[in-house]
Design an enzyme around this catalytic site. Structure first.
Site, mmCIF file in Angstrom:
data_model
loop_
_atom_site.group_PDB
_atom_site.id
_atom_site.type_symbol
_atom_site.label_atom_id
_atom_site.label_comp_id
_atom_site.label_asym_id
_atom_site.label_seq_id
_atom_site.Cartn_x
_atom_site.Cartn_y
_atom_site.Cartn_z
ATOM 1 N N HIS A 128 -6.763 10.701 8.148
ATOM 2 C CA HIS A 128 -7.310 10.338 6.839
ATOM 3 C C HIS A 128 -8.832 10.357 6.948
ATOM 4 O O HIS A 128 -9.392 10.142 8.018
ATOM 5 C CB HIS A 128 -6.807 8.932 6.487
ATOM 6 C CG HIS A 128 -7.081 8.494 5.090
ATOM 7 N ND1 HIS A 128 -8.320 8.046 4.674
ATOM 8 C CD2 HIS A 128 -6.269 8.405 3.998
ATOM 9 C CE1 HIS A 128 -8.258 7.705 3.407
ATOM 10 N NE2 HIS A 128 -7.022 7.914 2.960
ATOM 11 N N ASP A 205 -4.712 3.777 13.736
ATOM 12 C CA ASP A 205 -4.728 3.539 12.296
ATOM 13 C C ASP A 205 -3.285 3.371 11.830
ATOM 14 O O ASP A 205 -2.536 4.336 11.731
ATOM 15 C CB ASP A 205 -5.399 4.721 11.589
ATOM 16 C CG ASP A 205 -5.356 4.619 10.075
ATOM 17 O OD1 ASP A 205 -4.804 3.626 9.548
ATOM 18 O OD2 ASP A 205 -5.866 5.540 9.410
ATOM 19 N N GLN A 208 -0.149 3.548 7.403
ATOM 20 C CA GLN A 208 1.161 4.012 6.946
ATOM 21 C C GLN A 208 2.308 3.484 7.799
ATOM 22 O O GLN A 208 3.450 3.444 7.351
ATOM 23 C CB GLN A 208 1.196 5.547 6.942
ATOM 24 C CG GLN A 208 0.288 6.186 5.927
ATOM 25 C CD GLN A 208 0.651 5.830 4.493
ATOM 26 O OE1 GLN A 208 1.814 5.628 4.164
ATOM 27 N NE2 GLN A 208 -0.350 5.752 3.636
ATOM 28 N N LYS A 231 -0.150 -1.666 1.323
ATOM 29 C CA LYS A 231 0.916 -0.704 1.612
ATOM 30 C C LYS A 231 2.139 -1.396 2.206
ATOM 31 O O LYS A 231 3.092 -0.735 2.604
ATOM 32 C CB LYS A 231 0.394 0.372 2.565
ATOM 33 C CG LYS A 231 -0.753 1.207 1.997
ATOM 34 C CD LYS A 231 -1.226 2.233 3.007
ATOM 35 C CE LYS A 231 -2.508 2.902 2.557
ATOM 36 N NZ LYS A 231 -2.317 3.823 1.426
ATOM 37 N N CYS A 369 -6.774 12.679 0.889
ATOM 38 C CA CYS A 369 -7.867 12.293 1.805
ATOM 39 C C CYS A 369 -7.650 12.878 3.199
ATOM 40 O O CYS A 369 -7.977 12.243 4.205
ATOM 41 C CB CYS A 369 -8.015 10.772 1.874
ATOM 42 S SG CYS A 369 -8.613 10.041 0.350
#
Length: 411
Positions: A128, A205, A208, A231, A369
């Protein structure tokens, strides 16, 4: 039609989410944009309003009843997130405004203090923008060198190329746990192990991954981990940075202000202990408090049951979309979460999104993104349907019917 897992009562779960009763253009809402943000259950909404209605106060410094109650709820969320990640210590949990904020904190606080000209930072093609731009900015400032792990046509990291990039010059690796655009689950434990073998630190990261996978930062042995609550059925504007205590202790503060200090004079400031050293200013108290409720909600349903339901949705949707002539799925990794990115021959992704919206179906269109990754596949963007616990096979059927209409109108 595939039978969903019997462990979850999806109809009952859907009743927890008031927004699913909305109609869009006179059609029942079919919400398939969960990789962008999940909807919030009534329990989380009640936690937000409950804070403002019953114990709204600033935290840590007040001695009155409301301040003490707010402080207790705020810090209870920190301990809850510690357990969610299986972090060793609660002070290893830093509250941020989201995954992007957490990555920037590490890039600026750790990167500025410990990286120098010629040091190499490794990211991947599927990152991203939030995990690209902060490192580019640091490289421009410090003279570091950015290296990129390539990906295969299936949308998987080419791990043999990653190993070739690693050297004694590698000082930091920052990669996505799960791709937001493809749904690919990366072999992060292996990535961490190989980075540590050359002495590099690793940030994962988890924006998700957090709502789909069980996360154990001690087992992964990552140095930093970030994710966002919006999320994960929680509020927007609230995120988490996990960092190993010894690294956070060594890092200088990222922002200056109240709360992150022990003592201030005009000559010198002494900084606070962890985790407050990195939490300058009045925090996002209500959303932090409600985050605990979101994690409790997930635990009550069960991460494994959620994952199984989403996996069945993904398999059902993949088979259904593959049967549409002229549609091509982008990202065919063996290990995936419930994300389907696709292109349709001769039809722009934005037109697909607009026509589906007219039918009450919400998906995401564009480059998500991840412009460098789209360039890797030679496309400007995709249409992306992403699933969550409250989605149903019937909603997948609605998506398929909607795409057939799109194809009939524009194909």
């Amino acid at each position: 039609m595939t039978t969903v897992t019997q462990q979850l009562d999806i109809a009952k779960i859907r009743r927890d989410f008031p927004i699913l009763n909305e109609t869009i253009n006179g059609k029942p809402l079919v919400y398939l944009d969960n990789a962008a943000t999940t909807q919030k259950p009534r329990q989380v909404l009640d936690a937000l309003t409950g804070y403002y209605e019953h114990y709204n106060a600033n935290i840590h410094r007040g001695i009155h009843h409301l301040a003490e109650k707010a402080t207790s709820a705020f810090e209870a969320s920190r301990r809850r997130i510690q357990a969610f990640l299986n972090a060793r210590l609660s002070e290893e949990i830093i509250f941020t405004y989201g995954s992007t904020d957490g990555i920037n904190l590490v890039a600026q606080a750790y990167g500025r203090a410990f990286l120098k000209a010629g040091d190499e930072i490794i990211i991947s093609t599927m990152e991203h923008h939030s995990n690209i731009v902060p490192w580019q900015m640091l490289c421009e400032e410090k003279g570091c060198i950015l290296k990129v792990i390539p990906i295969s046509e299936e949308g998987e990291l080419r791990m043999e190329e990653y190993e070739k990039l690693l050297s004694e010059r590698t000082k930091f690796v920052s990669v996505v746990h799960v791709s937001n655009a493809l749904g690919t689950i990366n072999p992060v434990a292996q990535i961490v192990e190989k980075a540590h073998a050359v002495g590099a630190k690793v940030l994962l990261d988890g924006a998700q991954a957090s709502s789909h996978l069980s996360i154990d930062v001690q087992a992964l042995d990552c140095d930093f981990y970030v994710f966002s609550l919006h999320k994960l059925y929680g509020p927007t504007g609230m995120g988490v940075l996990y960092g190993k205590k010894e690294l956070l202790d060594a890092m200088p503060p990222y922002r200056g202000g109240g709360e992150m200090i022990k003592e201030v004079t005009f000559e010198k400031t002494t900084y606070n202990e962890l985790p407050y050293k990195f939490e300058a200013g009045t925090p996002n108290i209500a959303d932090v408090v409600a985050a605990r409720t979101a994690l409790d909600y997930v635990d009550e349903l069960g991460k494994e049951a959620i994952a199984e339901h989403e996996h069945q949705l993904l398999r059902y949707a993949t088979d259904a979309l593959e049967a549409i002539e002229g549609l091509r799925i982008i990202g065919r990794a063996k290990e995936k979460i419930g994300v389907l990115s696709f292109v349709m021959e001769g039809i722009h992704h934005q037109d697909i999104g607009v026509l589906l919206d007219q039918q009450g179906i919400a998906i995401r269109t564009g480059h998500h993104c991840t412009q460098p990754m789209m360039q890797r596949f030679g496309i400007p963007g995709t249409s992306r349907a992403s699933f969550s616990v409250y989605n149903t096979m019937e909603e997948v059927d609605s998506l398929v019917r909607g795409l057939h209409k799109v194809k009939k109108m524009l194909g």
